[in-house]
Design an enzyme around this catalytic site. Structure first.
Site, PDB file in Angstrom:
ATOM      1  N   ARG A 140       0.861  -1.184   0.000  1.00  0.00           N
ATOM      2  CA  ARG A 140       0.000   0.000   0.000  1.00  0.00           C
ATOM      3  C   ARG A 140       0.894   1.230   0.000  1.00  0.00           C
ATOM      4  O   ARG A 140       1.829   1.324   0.797  1.00  0.00           O
ATOM      5  CB  ARG A 140      -0.848  -0.088   1.273  1.00  0.00           C
ATOM      6  CG  ARG A 140      -1.655   1.085   1.609  1.00  0.00           C
ATOM      7  CD  ARG A 140      -2.487   0.820   2.854  1.00  0.00           C
ATOM      8  NE  ARG A 140      -1.883   1.405   4.041  1.00  0.00           N
ATOM      9  CZ  ARG A 140      -2.565   1.778   5.116  1.00  0.00           C
ATOM     10  NH1 ARG A 140      -3.874   1.586   5.168  1.00  0.00           N
ATOM     11  NH2 ARG A 140      -1.966   2.299   6.149  1.00  0.00           N
ATOM     12  N   THR A 144      -1.008   7.688  -0.676  1.00  0.00           N
ATOM     13  CA  THR A 144      -2.315   7.635  -1.353  1.00  0.00           C
ATOM     14  C   THR A 144      -3.223   6.544  -0.777  1.00  0.00           C
ATOM     15  O   THR A 144      -4.422   6.530  -1.037  1.00  0.00           O
ATOM     16  CB  THR A 144      -2.127   7.339  -2.848  1.00  0.00           C
ATOM     17  OG1 THR A 144      -1.523   6.031  -2.977  1.00  0.00           O
ATOM     18  CG2 THR A 144      -1.225   8.360  -3.516  1.00  0.00           C
ATOM     19  N   ASP A 240       2.070  -1.230  12.419  1.00  0.00           N
ATOM     20  CA  ASP A 240       2.343  -1.786  11.099  1.00  0.00           C
ATOM     21  C   ASP A 240       2.741  -3.265  11.270  1.00  0.00           C
ATOM     22  O   ASP A 240       3.812  -3.583  11.796  1.00  0.00           O
ATOM     23  CB  ASP A 240       3.477  -1.007  10.424  1.00  0.00           C
ATOM     24  CG  ASP A 240       3.646  -1.414   8.974  1.00  0.00           C
ATOM     25  OD1 ASP A 240       3.577  -0.544   8.097  1.00  0.00           O
ATOM     26  OD2 ASP A 240       3.837  -2.632   8.715  1.00  0.00           O
ATOM     27  N   ASP A 243       6.075  -4.395   9.634  1.00  0.00           N
ATOM     28  CA  ASP A 243       7.251  -3.881  10.342  1.00  0.00           C
ATOM     29  C   ASP A 243       7.444  -4.610  11.669  1.00  0.00           C
ATOM     30  O   ASP A 243       8.569  -4.902  12.067  1.00  0.00           O
ATOM     31  CB  ASP A 243       7.101  -2.379  10.607  1.00  0.00           C
ATOM     32  CG  ASP A 243       7.228  -1.552   9.327  1.00  0.00           C
ATOM     33  OD1 ASP A 243       7.508  -2.151   8.263  1.00  0.00           O
ATOM     34  OD2 ASP A 243       7.022  -0.338   9.395  1.00  0.00           O
TER      35      ASP A 243
HETATM   36  O1  LIG Z   1      -6.457  -2.365   3.926  1.00  0.00           O
HETATM   37  P1  LIG Z   1      -5.321  -1.542   3.421  1.00  0.00           P
HETATM   38  O2  LIG Z   1      -5.519  -0.085   3.655  1.00  0.00           O
HETATM   39  O3  LIG Z   1      -4.984  -1.843   1.999  1.00  0.00           O
HETATM   40  O4  LIG Z   1      -4.038  -1.871   4.313  1.00  0.00           O
HETATM   41  C1  LIG Z   1      -3.730  -3.161   4.728  1.00  0.00           C
HETATM   42  C2  LIG Z   1      -2.444  -3.631   4.129  1.00  0.00           C
HETATM   43  O5  LIG Z   1      -1.338  -2.900   4.673  1.00  0.00           O
HETATM   44  C3  LIG Z   1      -0.367  -3.812   5.179  1.00  0.00           C
HETATM   45  O6  LIG Z   1       0.553  -4.182   4.202  1.00  0.00           O
HETATM   46  P2  LIG Z   1       1.676  -3.171   3.678  1.00  0.00           P
HETATM   47  O7  LIG Z   1       1.182  -2.411   2.475  1.00  0.00           O
HETATM   48  O8  LIG Z   1       2.186  -2.344   4.817  1.00  0.00           O
HETATM   49  O9  LIG Z   1       2.806  -4.136   3.155  1.00  0.00           O
HETATM   50  P3  LIG Z   1       3.764  -5.098   4.016  1.00  0.00           P
HETATM   51  O10 LIG Z   1       2.965  -6.308   4.292  1.00  0.00           O
HETATM   52  O11 LIG Z   1       4.894  -5.346   3.107  1.00  0.00           O
HETATM   53  O12 LIG Z   1       4.166  -4.372   5.259  1.00  0.00           O
HETATM   54  C4  LIG Z   1      -1.197  -4.989   5.595  1.00  0.00           C
HETATM   55  O13 LIG Z   1      -0.460  -6.164   5.763  1.00  0.00           O
HETATM   56  C5  LIG Z   1      -2.208  -5.084   4.494  1.00  0.00           C
HETATM   57  O14 LIG Z   1      -1.755  -5.802   3.379  1.00  0.00           O
HETATM   58  O1  LIG Z   2      -3.067  -0.434  10.923  1.00  0.00           O
HETATM   59  C1  LIG Z   2      -2.531  -0.843   9.879  1.00  0.00           C
HETATM   60  C2  LIG Z   2      -2.990  -0.462   8.610  1.00  0.00           C
HETATM   61  C3  LIG Z   2      -2.364  -0.951   7.506  1.00  0.00           C
HETATM   62  N1  LIG Z   2      -1.312  -1.775   7.657  1.00  0.00           N
HETATM   63  C4  LIG Z   2      -0.844  -2.150   8.870  1.00  0.00           C
HETATM   64  O2  LIG Z   2       0.115  -2.914   8.964  1.00  0.00           O
HETATM   65  N2  LIG Z   2      -1.477  -1.663   9.957  1.00  0.00           N
HETATM   66 MG   LIG Z   3       3.486  -2.756   6.156  1.00  0.00          MG
END
Ligand SMILES: O=P(O)(O)OC[C@H]1O[C@H](OP(=O)(O)OP(=O)(O)O)[C@H](O)[C@@H]1O
Ligand SMILES: O=c1cc[nH]c(=O)[nH]1
Ligand SMILES: [Mg+2]
Length: 249
Positions: A140, A144, A240, A243
Site C-alpha cells: 500500500r 495515497t 504496522d 514492520d
Molecule cells: O487495507 P489496506 O488499507 O490496503 O491496508 C492493509 C495492508 O497494509 C499492510 O501491508 P503493507 O502495504 O504495509 O505491506 P507489508 O505487508 O509489506 O508491510 C497490511 O499487511 C495489508 O496488506
Molecule cells: O493499521 C494498519 C494499517 C495498515 N497496515 C498495517 O500494517 N497496519
Molecule cells: Mg506494512
C-alpha cells in the site's frame, strides 16, 4: 447470489453467535457496536483475545510477535476452515471399519499477501498441511493508501478451488479487495479471508466489492476495531504488522 457462511446460511455462527445474516450487529473490540452487512465471523475465545492483546502491546518484541501471530492464525483457521470440503472414506481401525472423512480434491489454496501475510502462513498450514500455497505480493502506498501488486505466483485456473487469503490487517480494504478481485478473475468461486484485525471501513469496502462480484466470501477475524486514523492505520490496532514482524523497511 446471497453471501453464505461456510457453515450454512440459516445457522448461527458457532463461534461468534451473531446468527444468520446479511446484516447483523457485532461488538467491536472496545465494546462499541458496528452494523455490518458482510459475512463476518469474529472469533470469540479467551485465548484469541489474550494473544491479540499481547500482539497489540507495543512492548512485544519481533520474535514474540511472530510466534503469537502463528498461534493466533491457527485458532482463527479452525473457524475459517469449518466449511472446507471433505469426502467420506472408510478406514480400518485395529478393531473394525470406521466411517470418516478426508479433505476432498481439489486441494484448498492458501494465499498469503506478502509481506505481512507471510507471518500467518505457518499457523495456517499447521492446521491444513496438505493445502497448496500461492503467493501475492502487494504494498500500500502510505501517501495515497492505494495498493499495488509487485509479485504473483498462483495457479492459472482456480475454478472450483476453496481459497484462503491471509493478511493480518484489513484497514481501508484496498489490498484485500484487489487480492479478492485477482482470485475471482482466475476463477475462484469460494474465498475465505483471515485477518487478525479489521476496521469497519475495510469491511464495508469488501462487502461492496462482493455484492458486485457475487462470490461467496467469508471474513474471519479476531476483532473489529473502532476506525482508521488520518494515516489509514487501524485504531487502536497494533501498528504496522509487516514492520513488527520483519522490521521497518
Ligand atoms: O487495507 P489496506 O488499507 O490496503 O491496508 C492493509 C495492508 O497494509 C499492510 O501491508 P503493507 O502495504 O504495509 O505491506 P507489508 O505487508 O509489506 O508491510 C497490511 O499487511 C495489508 O496488506
Ligand atoms: O493499521 C494498519 C494499517 C495498515 N497496515 C498495517 O500494517 N497496519
Ligand atoms: Mg506494512
Amino acid at each position: 447470489m446471497p453471501l453464505l457462511r461456510n457453515h450454512g446460511p440459516d445457522e448461527p455462527c458457532p463461534s461468534c453467535q451473531t446468527g444468520p445474516r446479511t446484516t447483523t450487529r457485532i461488538r467491536t473490540a472496545s465494546g462499541g457496536r458496528y452494523r455490518s452487512p458482510v459475512d463476518l465471523c469474529i472469533v470469540d475465545h479467551p485465548l484469541v483475545a489474550h494473544k491479540l492483546t499481547t500482539l497489540r502491546d507495543e512492548r512485544t518484541d519481533s520474535p514474540t510477535f511472530r510466534r503469537l501471530t502463528e498461534e493466533l492464525v491457527t485458532l482463527l483457521a479452525y473457524e475459517a476452515t469449518r466449511g472446507v470440503r471433505v469426502a467420506p472414506v472408510t478406514v480400518q481401525t485395529p478393531v473394525g471399519a470406521a466411517e470418516g472423512v478426508k479433505l476432498a480434491p481439489p486441494r484448498p489454496l492458501v494465499v498469503p499477501i506478502l509481506r505481512a501475510g507471510l507471518g500467518m502462513l505457518e499457523g495456517m498450514t499447521r492446521l491444513m498441511p496438505t493445502a497448496e500455497v500461492g503467493f501475492v505480493g502487494m504494498v500500500r502506498d502510505e501517501q495515497t493508501l492505494v495498493a499495488s501488486t509487485y509479485a504473483e505466483r498462483l495457479p492459472d485456473d482456480l475454478s472450483g478451488r476453496q481459497c484462503y487469503v491471509l493478511d493480518p490487517m484489513l484497514a481501508t480494504g484496498g489490498t484485500l479487495a484487489e487480492a479478492v478481485r485477482f482470485l475471482v478473475r482466475r476463477g475462484a468461486d469460494h474465498i475465505t479471508c483471515i485477518c487478525l484485525l479489521a476496521a469497519p471501513e475495510g469491511i464495508d469496502r469488501i462487502t461492496a466489492l462482493l455484492q458486485d462480484l457475487e462470490v461467496p466470501c467469508t471474513l474471519v477475524t479476531a476483532a473489529v476495531d473502532e476506525r482508521l486514523d488520518e494515516r489509514g492505520y487501524i485504531v487502536p490496532g497494533l501498528g504496522d504488522a509487516g514492520d513488527r514482524l520483519y522490521g521497518v523497511v
